[in-house]
Design a protein around this motif. Structure first.
Motif, short mmCIF file in Angstrom:
data_model
loop_
_atom_site.label_atom_id
_atom_site.label_comp_id
_atom_site.label_asym_id
_atom_site.label_seq_id
_atom_site.Cartn_x
_atom_site.Cartn_y
_atom_site.Cartn_z
N ASN A 176 0.83 -1.21 0.00
CA ASN A 176 0.00 0.00 0.00
C ASN A 176 0.86 1.26 0.00
O ASN A 176 0.56 2.23 -0.67
CB ASN A 176 -0.92 -0.01 1.21
CG ASN A 176 -1.97 -1.10 1.09
OD1 ASN A 176 -2.41 -1.42 -0.02
ND2 ASN A 176 -2.34 -1.70 2.20
N LYS A 177 1.93 1.22 0.79
CA LYS A 177 2.80 2.41 0.86
C LYS A 177 3.46 2.67 -0.48
O LYS A 177 3.59 3.82 -0.92
CB LYS A 177 3.87 2.19 1.92
CG LYS A 177 3.41 2.67 3.29
CD LYS A 177 4.47 2.40 4.34
CE LYS A 177 3.78 2.11 5.66
NZ LYS A 177 4.59 1.34 6.57
N LEU A 187 -1.68 7.55 1.96
CA LEU A 187 -1.91 6.14 2.26
C LEU A 187 -3.40 5.88 2.46
O LEU A 187 -3.93 4.86 2.02
CB LEU A 187 -1.12 5.76 3.51
CG LEU A 187 -1.22 4.31 3.96
CD1 LEU A 187 -0.67 3.38 2.90
CD2 LEU A 187 -0.46 4.11 5.27
N LYS A 188 -4.05 6.81 3.13
CA LYS A 188 -5.49 6.64 3.38
C LYS A 188 -6.27 6.51 2.08
O LYS A 188 -7.22 5.74 1.99
CB LYS A 188 -6.03 7.83 4.18
CG LYS A 188 -5.57 7.82 5.62
CD LYS A 188 -6.49 8.58 6.53
CE LYS A 188 -5.89 8.57 7.93
NZ LYS A 188 -6.81 8.75 9.01
N MET A 191 -5.76 3.06 0.71
CA MET A 191 -6.53 2.09 1.51
C MET A 191 -8.00 2.17 1.16
O MET A 191 -8.68 1.13 1.06
CB MET A 191 -6.32 2.38 2.99
CG MET A 191 -4.98 1.92 3.51
SD MET A 191 -4.90 0.14 3.67
CE MET A 191 -4.50 0.00 5.41
N THR A 192 -8.51 3.38 0.99
CA THR A 192 -9.92 3.51 0.62
C THR A 192 -10.19 2.79 -0.70
O THR A 192 -11.12 1.99 -0.81
CB THR A 192 -10.28 5.01 0.47
OG1 THR A 192 -9.84 5.70 1.64
CG2 THR A 192 -11.77 5.19 0.29
N ARG A 194 -8.48 0.49 -2.07
CA ARG A 194 -8.27 -0.94 -1.92
C ARG A 194 -9.48 -1.63 -1.31
O ARG A 194 -9.97 -2.63 -1.84
CB ARG A 194 -7.03 -1.18 -1.05
CG ARG A 194 -6.76 -2.63 -0.84
CD ARG A 194 -5.57 -2.88 0.05
NE ARG A 194 -5.14 -4.26 -0.14
CZ ARG A 194 -3.94 -4.65 -0.52
NH1 ARG A 194 -2.98 -3.77 -0.70
NH2 ARG A 194 -3.67 -5.91 -0.70
N VAL A 195 -9.92 -1.09 -0.18
CA VAL A 195 -11.05 -1.71 0.50
C VAL A 195 -12.29 -1.64 -0.39
O VAL A 195 -13.04 -2.62 -0.51
CB VAL A 195 -11.28 -1.02 1.86
CG1 VAL A 195 -12.58 -1.48 2.49
CG2 VAL A 195 -10.12 -1.30 2.79
N ASN A 196 -12.48 -0.52 -1.04
CA ASN A 196 -13.64 -0.38 -1.92
C ASN A 196 -13.62 -1.40 -3.05
O ASN A 196 -14.60 -2.08 -3.33
CB ASN A 196 -13.69 1.02 -2.53
CG ASN A 196 -14.29 2.01 -1.54
OD1 ASN A 196 -14.93 1.61 -0.57
ND2 ASN A 196 -14.06 3.29 -1.78
#
Ligand SMILES: Nc1ncnc2c1ncn2[C@@H]1O[C@H](COP(=O)(O)OP(=O)(O)OP(=O)(O)O)[C@@H](O)[C@H]1O
Ligand SMILES: [Mg+2]
Lengths: 222, 450
Positions: A176-177, A187-188, A191-192, A194-196
């Protein structure tokens, strides 16, 4: 209408007696308690001899528990309706029990009218799921194996441009980084995305993300 | 010659016995004439390296020579030798030799040998000659030879005795006075040699003792660490077992009782009654309901029954969902590789590490997302907890400050080590935190839901 013939199985005697009294006292549903069992083994035996319409079954009991009894009875008494009555307020238990062949899942903290509602639904051939747990199950549906090629395309069509970018980089093995610095975003944000995208595709496994990316042409064939 | 040896010798193999070779064994060797030679040999790297120190063949004096085989073995094994030297007794019979040479190893050896009738060629010639000269000369000659033999043998025997004594007592070598000839030189060299050997022996002994002390200390430390680990493991497993039992008990008794009580109150409230009492009963029912919820929360905090009933991954998923719901964090669980059954200790330990990591995310990270990955390998399982929060600068594990205030990370590391696993913290301020644990999959792991 014939009363619903019910077999009660619970190792907690006070609760079992209270339940029986409650069912016999109430007037909104015709119910007859035909027997009581204090363990899974006994429940299996009585269900075979008494042929009740519905077995109200506790999960945690000494000896044979509710899950094993359900599996056993599904085999022995295919027409028996099984309503689980338990304290386990975790969606995972409900999922396991329904998979094993239970027809309903109800918590012991349920109010009397909920209990009758569940009993009626199960007796009439329906399925009853504890509403709060059903909500959790919906939020995290079990992925149902590999989807067909067309649904992969469909799922891919639902992804945004950014999500596709992120998916490609994930599939290429970036962390992710690394993705965050490659795309020059926070990063956020990664992550958003990715999760989505994982939720949209309903894939929670790296290997299958790679497979998917190959299938939709994001990645070259290995 | 011997003075050239730089390193103090450490051991001396001595072969002082005069050797009596049966003359009859070899055709052509007859007679009772003795040939004497001193043989000093130094052992270097497993073969005999030395120079001829004394020889009946003057041409061979101080010539470099290398001999292995019999003599070499004899010296290495420190036993007296009684055999034929192939060089001397093979094709060409030659004289006895004395060897000495530079010592390159700390393990030289000294061999003193009185050979007999081995290199008798000259004597046999002499004997033949004497026979022709006449029998009258023979006794004279024998007396002469006998005297010269004595003059060589005597000092060697004395020297040998002295060396033996020194060896036996461990005291410095007392060298008899021999004069300035070769034997005298040799005796002095020997005594210097011996003195240095004693010094080096003492030094070695000191080193050994120091080393032994260190080894003992190290072993003690090791075993203390092992004991600490074993104790920790037992304490933790006892704690887990107790928590599991209490959680079960709470679940099977108090929580059930409260559920039964609530049902009873509800039954009661269905009877016709005064509205005031009905209201009181409703309150009572709500309180009972709340108590039931509390009891369940406590027992789940003690030990999630899902872990025992359903296994590691469902418990992980359940806990992640629970925390995410309560803390408004988005959590996601990814499982990679072929799911392998985990033994009970591994699953409980990994679960506790996960709980601690997630608690840190909730308390410190201000994260929006937490991504949990369980990756099953061929013989290990990896758990990764990654958040997109504020991150931090990890301190040295085990540093005083880290231990004083923050037990979470240390505890996680300890638990990972109990599984013979590792724990890595990847965190930087502003860049989120990743906790990565790898634990071996035990060979005979069996998922054992109760
Ligand atoms: N996920 C995280 N995000 C940001 N900071 C973290 C995270 N995890 C740990 N930290 C930082 O590391 C410190 C040490 O964490 P640790 O879990 O060892 O102790 P703690 O949480 O402060 O106390 P406790 O002993 O109760 O766990 C925390 O105080 C916090 O500053
Ligand atoms: Mg902490």
């Amino acid at each position: 209408m014939n009363p619903i013939r019910v077999l009660l199985a619970d190792d907690h005697t006070v609760l079992r007696l209270g339940l029986r009294a409650f069912l016999e006292e109430q007037t909104s549903l015709a119910v007859r308690v035909v027997g009581e069992a204090s363990g899974g083994q006994e429940a299996v035996a009585l269900a075979q001899s008494l042929h009740p319409d519905v077995l109200m079954l506790d999960l945690s009991m000494p000896g044979m528990g509710g899950l094993e009894a359900t599996i056993e009875l599904r085999r022995l008494e295919p027409r028996l309706r099984i309503l689980i009555l338990t304290q386990h307020a975790e969606a995972i238990y409900m999922r396991r029990l329904l998979e094993a062949g239970a027809n309903g899942y109800l918590l012991k903290s349920a109010r009397g009218d909920e209990l009758l509602c569940a009993l009626r639904a199960v007796a009439e051939g329906g399925t009853y799921m504890e509403p709060t747990l059903a909500g959790q199950l919906m939020a995290h549906p079990e992925h149902s194996g590999d989807d067909t090629a067309t649904s992969a395309e469909e799922a891919y069509a639902r992804l945004t441009q950014r999500e596709r970018q992120v998916l490609k980089l994930i599939a290429e093995g970036m962390s992710n980084k690394e993705i965050a610095s490659a795309l020059d975003v926070a990063l956020k944000t990664v992550m958003t995305h990715r999760v989505n995208l994982m939720d949209k595709l309903d894939i929670h496994n790296h290997a299958r993300l790679v497979q998917f990316s190959i299938k939709v042409g994001l990645l070259p064939m290995a | 010659m011997l003075g050239r040896n730089k390193d103090p010798p450490c051991s001396v193999a001595l072969m002082p016995e005069p050797m009596h070779l049966p003359l009859g064994r070899r055709p052509g060797l007859r007679g009772s004439l003795y040939h004497r030679a001193l043989l000093f040999a130094l052992l270097g790297g497993g073969c005999l390296v030395g120079a001829v120190l004394a020889s009946t063949h003057s041409a061979e004096l101080f010539a470099a020579s290398q001999r292995d085989s019999t003599l070499c073995r004899a010296i290495a094994e420190r036993r007296p030798m009684d055999s034929l030297c192939p060089t001397c007794h093979g094709t060409t019979a030659s004289a006895g030799h004395a060897f000495a040479g530079p010592v390159q190893t700390p393990l030289p050896a000294l061999a003193a040998r009185e050979a007999k009738a081995e290199s008798l060629q000259p004597e046999i010639g002499l004997q033949r000659h004497m026979a022709t000269v006449g029998a009258a000369f023979v006794p004279l000659f024998l007396i002469f030879v006998g005297l010269s033999v004595r003059s060589v043998v005597r000092p060697v025997v004395r020297l040998t005795r002295a060396v033996r004594e020194a060896e036996a007592t461990g005291l410095p070598l007392q060298v008899p006075e021999f004069g300035a000839d070769e034997v005298g030189e040799l005796a002095h060299a020997l005594s210097r040699w011996h003195a240095r050997r004693l010094e080096s022996l003492a030094e070695t002994a000191q080193h050994r003792a120091a080393l032994d002390r260190e080894v003992i200390l190290h072993e003690q430390e090791l075993s203390i660490e092992q004991q600490r680990r074993a104790l920790l493991r037992r304490v933790l497993s006892a704690q887990e077992e107790e928590r599991r039992r209490i959680a079960r008990d709470l679940h099977d008794t108090v929580a059930q009782d409260l559920a039964a009580l609530r049902l009873e109150i509800e039954r009661l409230s269905r009877q016709p009654m005064a509205p005031a009492i009905a209201a009181r009963l409703r309150t009572l029912e709500e309180q009972t309901q709340a108590m039931h919820a509390t009891a369940r929360r406590i027992l789940l905090d003690l030990r999630p029954l899902v872990l025992d009933d359903m296994g590691f991954l469902p418990a992980l998923q359940w806990h992640l969902e629970r925390v995410a719901r309560e803390q408004s964090i988005r959590g996601q669980l990814c499982v990679d590789g072929d799911e392998a059954p985990l033994d009970r200790e591994t699953s409980v330990t990994l679960f506790r590490i996960f709980q601690e990591a997630l608690q840190n995310v909730v308390r410190h990270a201000s994260a929006d997302h937490v991504l949990v990955t369980v990756a099953f390998g061929k013989d290990s399982v990896a758990l990764t907890v990654e958040d997109d929060g504020v991150g931090f600068a990890p301190e040295e594990p085990g540093s005083a400050r880290a231990l004083q205030q923050h037990l979470g990370l240390c505890g996680m590391r300890e638990r990972a080590q109990l599984l013979c696993g590792t724990l890595e913290i990847d965190a930087k301020p502003g860049q989120g935190t990743t906790i990565h644990v790898v634990a071996p999959l035990s060979q005979d792991a069996k998922e054992s839901p109760s």
